[in-house]
Design a protein around this motif. Structure first.
Motif, short mmCIF file in Angstrom:
data_model
loop_
_atom_site.label_atom_id
_atom_site.label_comp_id
_atom_site.label_asym_id
_atom_site.label_seq_id
_atom_site.Cartn_x
_atom_site.Cartn_y
_atom_site.Cartn_z
N PRO A 1 15.10 70.35 59.24
CA PRO A 1 16.17 71.24 59.70
C PRO A 1 16.56 70.92 61.14
N ASN A 2 17.77 71.33 61.51
CA ASN A 2 18.30 71.06 62.84
C ASN A 2 17.36 71.59 63.92
N ASP B 1 18.67 84.42 52.25
CA ASP B 1 18.66 85.23 53.46
C ASP B 1 17.48 86.19 53.32
N ARG C 1 18.63 74.48 66.29
CA ARG C 1 18.66 75.74 65.57
C ARG C 1 17.25 76.30 65.38
N ARG D 1 14.53 78.82 48.68
CA ARG D 1 13.84 78.68 49.95
C ARG D 1 14.73 79.19 51.07
N SER D 2 14.20 79.24 52.29
CA SER D 2 15.03 79.51 53.46
C SER D 2 15.29 78.18 54.16
N TRP D 3 16.23 78.17 55.07
CA TRP D 3 16.60 76.91 55.72
C TRP D 3 15.51 76.39 56.64
N SER D 4 14.63 77.29 57.12
CA SER D 4 13.68 76.90 58.17
C SER D 4 12.22 76.97 57.76
N THR E 1 19.45 73.69 45.17
CA THR E 1 18.85 74.46 46.26
C THR E 1 19.57 75.79 46.43
N ILE F 1 19.52 78.70 49.16
CA ILE F 1 19.05 79.13 50.47
C ILE F 1 19.11 80.65 50.53
#
Length: 223
Positions: free
Chosen positions: A202-203, A37, A206, A10-13, A33, A35
């Motif tokens: 997620p943050n 790019d 960010r 997956r991606s972080w977002s 997991t 992550i």
């Protein structure tokens, strides 16, 4: 019994990836997991999803499952604790319909509001609010779409609980007003703050930074 191998690409977002993260947490499953790019996708991702080359991809004992809603159903059928989908065939088909409505109608209409200006935005707001009114009626009188516990439909719409507030902040526009959509607003709060969900988001800073950049890029392209 041999230990099961589980990986999530997956991606972080990505809100689609977060659906799977939330489902795995509810089921109490341990997994690795990866992550990605998305500007430089790994050979493993392209191997596991050669058709669409997209995340998320869930790999179970070497077998890849693609598309977030498909992954949710696979997880629910494979690990039956804390069921996400109802057993009744009609209720199950209704849940699938709602999830598809979310991806086909709700998400694009919200994104259109976020990425448009002027008259086009006003038109997009009308469509988005029509879709939100449907959801308001669907969730009326319930804590979650499936009742008292988070289920498949909640996971499908879970992105709203996090992302809508971020998008509203960026464009300084309130889409889901608690006075107009009280039940939907309450659901968003219940989902966001659920103990199984809250620590996984997620943050926010960010996310705001990322989606600001995405909006500017889109507006520059259409200018």
């Amino acid at each position: 019994m041999a230990e099961e191998e589980m990986k999530l690409f997956r991606s972080w977002s990505s809100p689609f990836g977060m659906r799977v993260v939330h489902a795995l947490k509810i089921k109490g499953l341990q997994y690795e997991t990866i992550i990605e790019d998305l500007s430089n996708k790994s050979a493993s991702l392209l191997n596991y999803n050669p058709i669409h080359k997209k995340i998320p991809v869930f790999v179970h004992n070497g077998n890849p499952i693609c598309e977030s809603l498909v992954i949710l159903e696979y997880i629910d059928e494979t690990w039956t604790q804390f069921p996400l989908l109802p057993q009744d065939p009609y209720a199950k088909s209704t849940a699938r319909f709602r999830a598809k409505f979310g991806d086909d109608k709700v998400m694009p209409s919200i994104w259109s509001v976020f990425t448009s200006q002027g008259e086009k935005r006003e038109e997009a707001i009308v469509q988005a609010k029509t879709n939100l009114e449907f959801l308001e009626n669907e969730i009326k009188g319930k804590k979650f779409f499936g009742g008292e516990a988070i289920g498949y439909v909640d996971l499908a719409f879970g992105w709203m609980a996090n992302l809508i507030g971020i998008l509203e902040e960026i464009i300084d526009l309130k889409l889901v007003d608690a006075e107009i959509f009280p039940f939907l607003s309450a659901w968003m709060n219940n989902f966001y703050n659920d103990p199984a969900i809250k620590e996984l988001w997620p943050n926010r800073d960010r996310m705001v930074e990322k989606f600001k950049a995405m909006r500017e890029l889109h507006l520059n392209k259409v200018a």
